[in-house]
Design an enzyme around this catalytic site. Structure first.
Site, PDB file in Angstrom:
ATOM      1  N   GLU A  92     -33.848  29.657  34.722  1.00 49.92           N
ATOM      2  CA  GLU A  92     -34.163  28.477  35.508  1.00 49.92           C
ATOM      3  C   GLU A  92     -35.573  28.638  36.065  1.00 49.92           C
ATOM      4  O   GLU A  92     -36.078  29.757  36.184  1.00 49.92           O
ATOM      5  CB  GLU A  92     -33.151  28.327  36.660  1.00 49.92           C
ATOM      6  CG  GLU A  92     -31.780  27.881  36.234  1.00 49.92           C
ATOM      7  CD  GLU A  92     -31.696  26.387  35.895  1.00 49.92           C
ATOM      8  OE1 GLU A  92     -30.624  25.958  35.419  1.00 49.92           O
ATOM      9  OE2 GLU A  92     -32.705  25.672  36.049  1.00 49.92           O
ATOM     10  N   ASP A 134     -37.425  22.565  33.580  1.00 53.64           N
ATOM     11  CA  ASP A 134     -35.956  22.655  33.761  1.00 53.64           C
ATOM     12  C   ASP A 134     -35.286  22.084  32.516  1.00 53.64           C
ATOM     13  O   ASP A 134     -34.773  20.977  32.524  1.00 53.64           O
ATOM     14  CB  ASP A 134     -35.568  21.865  35.024  1.00 53.64           C
ATOM     15  CG  ASP A 134     -34.079  22.027  35.337  1.00 53.64           C
ATOM     16  OD1 ASP A 134     -33.578  21.259  36.159  1.00 53.64           O
ATOM     17  OD2 ASP A 134     -33.431  22.893  34.711  1.00 53.64           O
ATOM     18  N   GLU A 192     -25.489  22.493  30.861  1.00 54.62           N
ATOM     19  CA  GLU A 192     -25.693  23.050  32.209  1.00 54.62           C
ATOM     20  C   GLU A 192     -25.874  21.963  33.249  1.00 54.62           C
ATOM     21  O   GLU A 192     -25.388  22.070  34.375  1.00 54.62           O
ATOM     22  CB  GLU A 192     -26.914  23.989  32.220  1.00 54.62           C
ATOM     23  CG  GLU A 192     -27.042  24.824  33.484  1.00 54.62           C
ATOM     24  CD  GLU A 192     -27.746  24.118  34.627  1.00 54.62           C
ATOM     25  OE1 GLU A 192     -27.656  24.615  35.753  1.00 54.62           O
ATOM     26  OE2 GLU A 192     -28.361  23.040  34.408  1.00 54.62           O
ATOM     27  N   GLU A 193     -26.574  20.906  32.854  1.00 56.30           N
ATOM     28  CA  GLU A 193     -26.888  19.866  33.832  1.00 56.30           C
ATOM     29  C   GLU A 193     -25.653  19.078  34.275  1.00 56.30           C
ATOM     30  O   GLU A 193     -25.738  18.227  35.145  1.00 56.30           O
ATOM     31  CB  GLU A 193     -27.964  18.920  33.279  1.00 56.30           C
ATOM     32  CG  GLU A 193     -29.337  19.572  33.100  1.00 56.30           C
ATOM     33  CD  GLU A 193     -30.001  19.978  34.419  1.00 56.30           C
ATOM     34  OE1 GLU A 193     -31.126  20.513  34.367  1.00 56.30           O
ATOM     35  OE2 GLU A 193     -29.382  19.798  35.491  1.00 56.30           O
ATOM     36  N   HIS A 223     -30.775  26.800  29.210  1.00 57.81           N
ATOM     37  CA  HIS A 223     -30.108  25.591  28.757  1.00 57.81           C
ATOM     38  C   HIS A 223     -31.122  24.652  28.114  1.00 57.81           C
ATOM     39  O   HIS A 223     -32.260  24.534  28.579  1.00 57.81           O
ATOM     40  CB  HIS A 223     -29.311  24.910  29.873  1.00 57.81           C
ATOM     41  CG  HIS A 223     -30.104  24.325  31.006  1.00 57.81           C
ATOM     42  ND1 HIS A 223     -30.624  23.066  30.982  1.00 57.81           N
ATOM     43  CD2 HIS A 223     -30.454  24.850  32.215  1.00 57.81           C
ATOM     44  CE1 HIS A 223     -31.240  22.822  32.128  1.00 57.81           C
ATOM     45  NE2 HIS A 223     -31.164  23.877  32.890  1.00 57.81           N
ATOM     46  N   HIS A 277     -35.651  17.053  37.815  1.00 56.93           N
ATOM     47  CA  HIS A 277     -34.753  15.897  37.762  1.00 56.93           C
ATOM     48  C   HIS A 277     -35.464  14.606  38.136  1.00 56.93           C
ATOM     49  O   HIS A 277     -34.823  13.650  38.590  1.00 56.93           O
ATOM     50  CB  HIS A 277     -33.511  16.087  38.659  1.00 56.93           C
ATOM     51  CG  HIS A 277     -32.615  17.188  38.184  1.00 56.93           C
ATOM     52  ND1 HIS A 277     -31.321  17.333  38.604  1.00 56.93           N
ATOM     53  CD2 HIS A 277     -32.833  18.217  37.324  1.00 56.93           C
ATOM     54  CE1 HIS A 277     -30.775  18.392  38.036  1.00 56.93           C
ATOM     55  NE2 HIS A 277     -31.670  18.941  37.249  1.00 56.93           N
TER      56      HIS A 277
HETATM   57 ZN   LIG Z   1     -31.779  23.700  34.972  1.00 57.56          ZN
END
Ligand SMILES: [Zn+2]
Length: 449
Positions: A232, A173, A207-208, A144, A415
């Site tokens: 991932e 990520d 995706e997030e 992603h 994140h």
């Molecule tokens: Zn991810």
């Protein structure tokens, strides 16, 4: 993340074995010695983890390893170029810019490119790159390009590196994974490898947020795949993801009655207060650990400081190991919603569509064993584990397609502004992914259904 059975991280006591692998290369010398130590390490890891026997190391492909090493500077240069583009979920311009960097590189590998409009509004097109071969396996690789970071994040903290790590929004990520996927295809292209039926590379854009823009597309691509490889990040120290929790978000909406907070507050029905009561009543689930978790993530109420709030809203992010656990949580929230503390308030519970869990399963374990055998050939140990983060692999397992996850470079702090990618994992992971594609092309697994 609390420990799960088979999760080897606290047992880094064994870590010394991993330390021997890459670091000890100069110390110990000789591939055989390293393969033997790796298999010893693997056996020790597996003995501790109480899972199947350590796979037999697959002899190192020195030519491919050299090519992977040679690819590193270009790989990191492309990573920087992608990280330094803001592409939070829904950033149309960012999505277009990332695609503009990737498309010419994928085309140069002879891939056909399809820009598939997202299935929800306000999302950039998804990218689907396809390559046909002469062999058997149909491999679907998923990455992603969207991140959780808003516009302007790159300006504040652009891509940077230190001796061990690379940093920046989405560096691992999942831009590190997307770059690794593209370079695996590049190494296969340069080696003239064609022993697969087709390779499909999906780079999605939502995706997030649980892939609202891609679910149907993923379903279509899975129908035509023998295995799904997900880019991932790998978990530290060097872990493949073989199970994942499913995720869902519950909304609690409280309706009260507005009133002047000074003149006649008694006529109001305070929605914010009722929301607090609801949240406290619902606070019966674990907040961390490898099982079910439920965490309050968003809360809002009130419009002006002189008005009794009429509306209040909260969101609870739930992670589950089994689908039915989502229903169990819903039952508790709905039971509590019927009991209000503030008279004349109404509480409504709703939930967003969920990502199913990727349950532990033998097909995924078998794919992991193939990857571990490849890594052992490098003199490296590769563990398996799970985590609470959701990904498209759960959709693959749901569709009966063997799925393996956490194939991207190793990293952490996802994140958050602490996100990093471990530079020493870049080349071994690229080598592993490339060989895994070769292996699956020649010898695809059976679909689970
Ligand atoms: Zn991810």
């Amino acid at each position: 993340m609390a420990l799960a059975s088979g999760d080897l991280r606290p047992r880094r006591a064994c870590g010394s074995i991993a330390a021997v692998g890459p670091l000890g290369r100069d110390l110990l010398g000789g591939d055989v010695m390293r393969a033997w130590i790796a298999s010893l390490g693997m056996a020790a890891l597996f003995a501790i983890g109480g899972t199947q026997a350590a796979p037999k190391p697959i002899a190192k492909d020195a030519k491919l390893w050299a090519a992977a090493q040679a690819a590193r500077p270009g790989q990191l240069k492309l990573l920087q170029a992608l990280v330094d583009i803001d592409s939070g979920t829904g950033d149309m311009e960012g999505g277009r810019k990332v695609a503009a960097v990737l498309i010419p590189r994928l085309k140069a590998l002879g891939m056909s490119i399809e820009a598939v409009p997202a299935e929800a509004p306000g999302l950039p097109d998804n990218l689907v790159a396809r390559l046909s071969g002469t062999g058997k396996g149909r491999i679907l690789m998923i990455g992603h390009m969207d991140t959780v970071f808003g516009p302007g994040t790159v300006a504040k903290r652009p891509y940077r590196t230190d001796a061990e790590k690379a940093y920046g929004p989405g560096v691992d990520d999942e831009k590190g994974g997307v770059v690794e996927g593209l370079y695996a295809l590049t190494l296969l292209h340069d080696a003239g490898f064609k022993d697969f039926k087709q390779i499909t590379f999906l780079i999605e854009t939502s995706e997030e947020r649980g892939s609202p823009g891609t679910q149907k597309l993923i379903g279509r691509l899975l129908a035509d795949a023998d295995a799904e490889l997900n880019l991932e990040p790998g978990d530290p120290p060097d872990v493949l993801t073989v199970w994942r929790k499913g995720s869902s978000t519950f909304h609690i909406d409280v309706k009260g009655l507005a009133a002047h907070a000074g003149v006649d507050p008694q006529d109001g029905r305070n929605a914010a207060l009722e929301l607090i009561h609801q949240i406290q009543a619902d606070d019966v689930f674990p907040k961390s650990g490898d099982g079910l978790t439920a965490n309050l993530t968003i809360m809002s109420a009130g419009t002006r400081n002189n008005i009794i709030p009429e509306d209040a809203h909260a969101q609870i992010n739930v992670r589950v190991r089994e689908r039915k656990q989502v229903d169990e949580v819903q039952a508790v929230l709905e039971k509590n919603a019927k009991v209000t503390q503030i008279p004349d308030t109404q509480v409504a519970i709703s939930r967003e569509p969920a990502y199913p869990p990727l349950p532990s399963n033998s097909a995924t374990d078998a794919l992991a064993a193939r990857a571990q055998a490849i890594y052992a050939g490098l003199g490296l140990g590769l563990a398996t584990g799970g985590n609470g983060g959701a990904s498209e692999s759960a959709l693959a397992a749901d569709a009966g397609v063997p799925a393996l996850d956490g194939l991207g470079p190793v990293g952490g702090g996802f994140h958050s502004d602490k996100e990093y990618l471990e530079l020493k994992s870049v080349t071994p992971r690229l080598y592993m992914l490339t060989r895994l594609i070769e292996d699956l092309g020649r010898n695809p697994p059976a679909r689970m259904r």
